[in-house]
Design an enzyme around this catalytic site. Structure first.
Site, PDB file in Angstrom:
ATOM      1  N   ASN A 189      86.333  79.585  75.528  1.00 57.93           N
ATOM      2  CA  ASN A 189      85.879  80.075  74.220  1.00 57.93           C
ATOM      3  C   ASN A 189      84.612  79.356  73.768  1.00 57.93           C
ATOM      4  O   ASN A 189      83.659  79.979  73.306  1.00 57.93           O
ATOM      5  CB  ASN A 189      86.980  79.907  73.180  1.00 57.93           C
ATOM      6  CG  ASN A 189      87.998  81.030  73.279  1.00 57.93           C
ATOM      7  OD1 ASN A 189      87.750  82.137  72.815  1.00 57.93           O
ATOM      8  ND2 ASN A 189      89.121  80.772  73.916  1.00 57.93           N
ATOM      9  N   VAL A 240      83.055  94.831  88.981  1.00 56.90           N
ATOM     10  CA  VAL A 240      81.699  94.571  89.481  1.00 56.90           C
ATOM     11  C   VAL A 240      81.821  94.085  90.923  1.00 56.90           C
ATOM     12  O   VAL A 240      82.514  93.099  91.203  1.00 56.90           O
ATOM     13  CB  VAL A 240      80.959  93.543  88.601  1.00 56.90           C
ATOM     14  CG1 VAL A 240      79.624  93.170  89.222  1.00 56.90           C
ATOM     15  CG2 VAL A 240      80.757  94.112  87.198  1.00 56.90           C
ATOM     16  N   CYS A 292      97.398  82.417  77.803  1.00 55.81           N
ATOM     17  CA  CYS A 292      98.230  81.269  77.426  1.00 55.81           C
ATOM     18  C   CYS A 292      99.571  81.728  76.852  1.00 55.81           C
ATOM     19  O   CYS A 292     100.549  80.983  76.852  1.00 55.81           O
ATOM     20  CB  CYS A 292      97.520  80.417  76.378  1.00 55.81           C
ATOM     21  SG  CYS A 292      95.788  80.127  76.743  1.00 55.81           S
ATOM     22  N   ALA A 341      88.386  85.692  77.534  1.00 53.89           N
ATOM     23  CA  ALA A 341      87.959  84.643  76.591  1.00 53.89           C
ATOM     24  C   ALA A 341      86.460  84.362  76.636  1.00 53.89           C
ATOM     25  O   ALA A 341      85.757  84.490  75.624  1.00 53.89           O
ATOM     26  CB  ALA A 341      88.749  83.365  76.873  1.00 53.89           C
ATOM     27  N   TYR A 384      99.997  57.045  57.844  1.00 51.23           N
ATOM     28  CA  TYR A 384     101.413  56.668  58.005  1.00 51.23           C
ATOM     29  C   TYR A 384     102.235  57.110  56.801  1.00 51.23           C
ATOM     30  O   TYR A 384     101.851  56.880  55.647  1.00 51.23           O
ATOM     31  CB  TYR A 384     101.586  55.149  58.170  1.00 51.23           C
ATOM     32  CG  TYR A 384     102.985  54.694  57.808  1.00 51.23           C
ATOM     33  CD1 TYR A 384     104.073  55.093  58.608  1.00 51.23           C
ATOM     34  CD2 TYR A 384     103.247  53.931  56.674  1.00 51.23           C
ATOM     35  CE1 TYR A 384     105.374  54.735  58.269  1.00 51.23           C
ATOM     36  CE2 TYR A 384     104.541  53.561  56.335  1.00 51.23           C
ATOM     37  CZ  TYR A 384     105.599  53.972  57.130  1.00 51.23           C
ATOM     38  OH  TYR A 384     106.881  53.634  56.791  1.00 51.23           O
ATOM     39  N   GLU A 405      85.286  95.076  82.741  1.00 50.89           N
ATOM     40  CA  GLU A 405      86.557  94.364  82.924  1.00 50.89           C
ATOM     41  C   GLU A 405      87.406  95.180  83.913  1.00 50.89           C
ATOM     42  O   GLU A 405      87.654  96.354  83.701  1.00 50.89           O
ATOM     43  CB  GLU A 405      87.284  94.191  81.577  1.00 50.89           C
ATOM     44  CG  GLU A 405      88.741  93.769  81.665  1.00 50.89           C
ATOM     45  CD  GLU A 405      89.001  92.505  82.484  1.00 50.89           C
ATOM     46  OE1 GLU A 405      88.321  91.506  82.260  1.00 50.89           O
ATOM     47  OE2 GLU A 405      89.896  92.545  83.376  1.00 50.89           O
TER      48      GLU A 405
HETATM   49  C1  LIG Z   1     100.155  81.458  82.048  1.00 47.78           C
HETATM   50  C2  LIG Z   1      98.922  80.777  81.521  1.00 47.78           C
HETATM   51  C3  LIG Z   1      99.014  79.869  80.469  1.00 47.78           C
HETATM   52  C4  LIG Z   1      97.866  79.240  79.976  1.00 47.78           C
HETATM   53  N1  LIG Z   1      97.991  78.360  78.934  1.00 47.78           N
HETATM   54  C5  LIG Z   1      96.871  77.755  78.438  1.00 47.78           C
HETATM   55  C6  LIG Z   1      96.955  76.871  77.323  1.00 47.78           C
HETATM   56  O1  LIG Z   1      98.050  76.641  76.778  1.00 47.78           O
HETATM   57  N2  LIG Z   1      95.808  76.298  76.854  1.00 47.78           N
HETATM   58  C7  LIG Z   1      94.582  76.550  77.423  1.00 47.78           C
HETATM   59  O2  LIG Z   1      93.559  76.020  76.955  1.00 47.78           O
HETATM   60  N3  LIG Z   1      94.482  77.387  78.486  1.00 47.78           N
HETATM   61  C8  LIG Z   1      95.582  77.990  78.990  1.00 47.78           C
HETATM   62  N4  LIG Z   1      95.472  78.857  80.064  1.00 47.78           N
HETATM   63  C9  LIG Z   1      94.156  79.049  80.685  1.00 47.78           C
HETATM   64  C10 LIG Z   1      93.344  80.102  79.956  1.00 47.78           C
HETATM   65  O3  LIG Z   1      94.070  81.281  79.847  1.00 47.78           O
HETATM   66  C11 LIG Z   1      92.066  80.344  80.746  1.00 47.78           C
HETATM   67  O4  LIG Z   1      91.370  79.136  80.857  1.00 47.78           O
HETATM   68  C12 LIG Z   1      91.168  81.362  80.067  1.00 47.78           C
HETATM   69  O5  LIG Z   1      91.785  82.605  80.012  1.00 47.78           O
HETATM   70  C13 LIG Z   1      89.852  81.474  80.838  1.00 47.78           C
HETATM   71  O6  LIG Z   1      89.091  82.479  80.283  1.00 47.78           O
HETATM   72  P1  LIG Z   1      87.988  83.200  81.159  1.00 47.78           P
HETATM   73  O7  LIG Z   1      87.400  84.260  80.292  1.00 47.78           O
HETATM   74  O8  LIG Z   1      87.097  82.206  81.772  1.00 47.78           O
HETATM   75  O9  LIG Z   1      88.776  83.836  82.386  1.00 47.78           O
HETATM   76  P2  LIG Z   1      89.950  84.906  82.397  1.00 47.78           P
HETATM   77  O10 LIG Z   1      90.796  84.814  81.203  1.00 47.78           O
HETATM   78  O11 LIG Z   1      90.603  84.770  83.743  1.00 47.78           O
HETATM   79  O12 LIG Z   1      89.164  86.275  82.344  1.00 47.78           O
HETATM   80  C14 LIG Z   1      88.353  86.701  83.402  1.00 47.78           C
HETATM   81  C15 LIG Z   1      88.402  88.212  83.415  1.00 47.78           C
HETATM   82  O13 LIG Z   1      87.450  88.677  84.333  1.00 47.78           O
HETATM   83  C16 LIG Z   1      87.949  89.820  84.980  1.00 47.78           C
HETATM   84  N5  LIG Z   1      87.200  89.938  86.238  1.00 47.78           N
HETATM   85  C17 LIG Z   1      87.140  89.037  87.237  1.00 47.78           C
HETATM   86  N6  LIG Z   1      86.310  89.468  88.210  1.00 47.78           N
HETATM   87  C18 LIG Z   1      85.829  90.663  87.783  1.00 47.78           C
HETATM   88  C19 LIG Z   1      84.919  91.603  88.361  1.00 47.78           C
HETATM   89  N7  LIG Z   1      84.346  91.385  89.548  1.00 47.78           N
HETATM   90  N8  LIG Z   1      84.662  92.737  87.669  1.00 47.78           N
HETATM   91  C20 LIG Z   1      85.242  92.960  86.450  1.00 47.78           C
HETATM   92  N9  LIG Z   1      86.112  92.108  85.881  1.00 47.78           N
HETATM   93  C21 LIG Z   1      86.387  90.969  86.542  1.00 47.78           C
HETATM   94  C22 LIG Z   1      89.420  89.527  85.145  1.00 47.78           C
HETATM   95  O14 LIG Z   1      90.177  90.719  85.270  1.00 47.78           O
HETATM   96  C23 LIG Z   1      89.744  88.761  83.859  1.00 47.78           C
HETATM   97  O15 LIG Z   1      90.268  89.599  82.847  1.00 47.78           O
HETATM   98  C24 LIG Z   1      96.606  79.513  80.568  1.00 47.78           C
HETATM   99  C25 LIG Z   1      96.511  80.421  81.632  1.00 47.78           C
HETATM  100  C26 LIG Z   1      97.640  81.048  82.108  1.00 47.78           C
HETATM  101  C27 LIG Z   1      97.515  82.024  83.257  1.00 47.78           C
END
Ligand SMILES: Cc1cc2nc3c(=O)[nH]c(=O)nc-3n(C[C@H](O)[C@H](O)[C@H](O)COP(=O)(O)OP(=O)(O)OC[C@H]3O[C@@H](n4cnc5c(N)ncnc54)[C@H](O)[C@@H]3O)c2cc1C
Length: 452
Positions: free
Chosen positions: A309, A83, A46, A12, A430, A36
């Site tokens: 996002n 990384v 989510c 995201a 309403y 990634e």
């Molecule tokens: C089951 C579930 C349900 C959810 N439901 C909701 C919801 O309903 N509403 C909501 O707002 N949020 C929800 N969330 C939370 C939301 O998914 C996360 O907040 C969001 O995905 C965060 O995005 P991000 O890009 O910060 O991190 P992530 O989505 O965790 O992405 C980080 C990425 O970095 C990669 N990465 C990490 N370290 C390294 C490295 N050293 N080298 C290369 N790649 C690396 C990982 O593989 C991962 O793909 C949910 C999460 C889960 C698990």
């Protein structure tokens, strides 16, 4: 020579930043490379509970943009690449290609850290057994779905009663499993709801057959030939063919911290409102960062896709010479747990007390539609306001369809520092199919104001 932007993390936050930057600068002017670790990019974590619960049958439906689509868009996405380290002096990252094991150094002019969160996995006996799953990335979700499809488990235990654990419990019930849930807190969702509201969520889970063991900690897992067989607490042994861990997450900020980038008191990478870290030209966004809680003014970690996002977009604008800001959070979130929609914003009474904010709170019961209109169903609204001034600082809603999105009115009120008395007088819509003549939000605000 073109500038080079490197992004760590392909979901995201990272890919929103990369895509926004791409839209603002052409490939011959800005080279964008995203690393990634996993196989997917721009996926909806989510959606994992709905994939496991078979409301969504094809994993590709949860992928907003695949690596190939990003490449066609001029972003050099390298999946299966981790990384390992950031070298701030040389302005390069050390990268390992996971399949081949080859390592290389990749230079950058600007860097985006979007490494997400690390799920909690306590060091308990048997925790590494086969059949114990975490759910953090889409790849994890695919693994759990495959285990349910192929191993035909009968009994599942979910460890952790936060919203992810509860959504997974419901998903497993949908797939026909006998499900138990263990959490050391008194009521579900204790980190984000007060106990009176959490109790309603517990009732919804019990109504679909989930057995709750609240107030119990998991001591370990019984295994047989490396496969999980049971979950142990101080009070019982729960047989399990499959275990899902939903014990919360912490920011995945170690990579940044080891490089010398500042990490704050809440454990996340520290950024300014433009999402720039303590080091110029190094940006961070998503679950790995701290945000400012607009209610308390303190740094807070809120791992939600909505922030990832928005912050990614801010980064994408700023790395390409723009000036965008992320204004902070008030902690608004919603979830669907069985028959109920559950939503919250701001501080619970418990959080207010921890933050030493003196509050009053009122809880009211009403219906989602006019009582006589078909489909009218229960809704409970709790509003928390600061004493003596009456500033609204928090709200929680549990109820039937139509309940959750009402939280957005209260989140907007908190964002704008409104008094509960003002909220009680808001000009809200309403009509009988949508609400009683006094919307439950207005009644809860009025009752809270009456306590001041
Ligand atoms: C089951 C579930 C349900 C959810 N439901 C909701 C919801 O309903 N509403 C909501 O707002 N949020 C929800 N969330 C939370 C939301 O998914 C996360 O907040 C969001 O995905 C965060 O995005 P991000 O890009 O910060 O991190 P992530 O989505 O965790 O992405 C980080 C990425 O970095 C990669 N990465 C990490 N370290 C390294 C490295 N050293 N080298 C290369 N790649 C690396 C990982 O593989 C991962 O793909 C949910 C999460 C889960 C698990």
């Amino acid at each position: 020579m073109s500038e080079r932007l490197v992004v760590i993390g392909g979901d995201a936050a990272g890919m929103t930043a990369a895509s926004r930057a791409r839209r603002r600068r052409d490939p011959d002017d800005l080279d964008i490379v995203a690393f990634e670790r996993g196989p997917y990019t721009s996926y909806s974590a989510c959606g994992i509970p709905y994939l496991v619960g078979d409301l969504v049958s094809d994993v590709d439906e949860l992928v907003a943009r695949s690596p190939e689509e990003h490449r066609r868009n001029g972003i050099d996405v390298r999946t299966g690449h981790e990384v390992l380290a950031i070298d701030l002096n040389r302005r390069q990252v050390r990268v390992r290609e996971l399949g081949a094991g080859a390592e290389s150094d990749e230079p950058f002019d600007q860097l985006v850290v979007a490494t997400g969160a690390v799920p909690s996995r306590p060091d308990l006996p048997g925790i590494d057994a086969d059949g114990i799953f975490g759910v953090q990335t889409l790849a994890d979700g695919v693994t759990v779905r495959r285990a349910v499809d192929e191993r035909a488990p009968r009994r599942a235990v979910v460890v952790g009663g936060g919203y992810i654990g509860l959504e997974m419990a419901e998903a497993l019930v949908r797939r026909g499993l006998e499900v138990a849930l263990v959490d050391r807190t008194a009521q579900p969702m204790a980190a984000v709801l007060d106990d009176d509201m959490g109790a309603l969520v517990g009732d919804a889970l019990r109504a679909v057959g989930v057995t709750l063991y609240m107030g119990e900690s998991v001591d370990g897992f019984d295994t047989e030939a490396g496969v999980v067989r049971a979950v142990r607490t101080a009070h019982r042994t729960l047989p399990a063919d499959l275990v899902v861990l939903g014990l919360g997450v912490r920011p995945n900020s170690g990579l940044a911290e080891r490089a010398g980038i500042a990490v704050g008191e809440a454990g996340g990478v520290v950024t300014d409102a433009r999402m720039e870290t303590s080091v110029g030209g190094i940006w961070a966004a998503g679950d790995c960062v701290e945000s400012i809680d607009r209610v308390t003014g303190r740094p807070i970690v809120v791992a939600l896709g909505t922030h990832a996002n928005k912050q990614g977009r801010v980064v994408g604008i700023n790395v390409t010479g723009g000036d965008a800001r992320f204004p902070g959070v008030v902690g608004t979130a919603a979830s669907k747990i069985c028959a109920y929609e559950v939503a919250r914003t701001g501080l619970t009474e418990r959080q207010a007390s921890e933050a030493r904010v003196d509050v009053v709170a009122a809880t009211i019961e009403s219906t989602t539609r006019a009582g006589y209109y078909p489909g009218a169903a229960p809704i409970t609204v709790k509003v928390v306001a600061e004493r003596p001034g009456g500033r609204i600082v928090g709200a929680q809603i549990v109820g039937a369809e139509g309940a959750a999105k009402r939280i957005d009115v209260l989140a907007t009120a908190i964002w704008n520092h409104m008094q509960v008395g003002e909220v009680a007088s808001l000009d809200l819509s309403y009509a009988p199919p949508f609400s009683p003549v006094w919307d439950p939000v207005l009644v809860a605000a009025r009752n809270t104001a009456n306590l001041l």
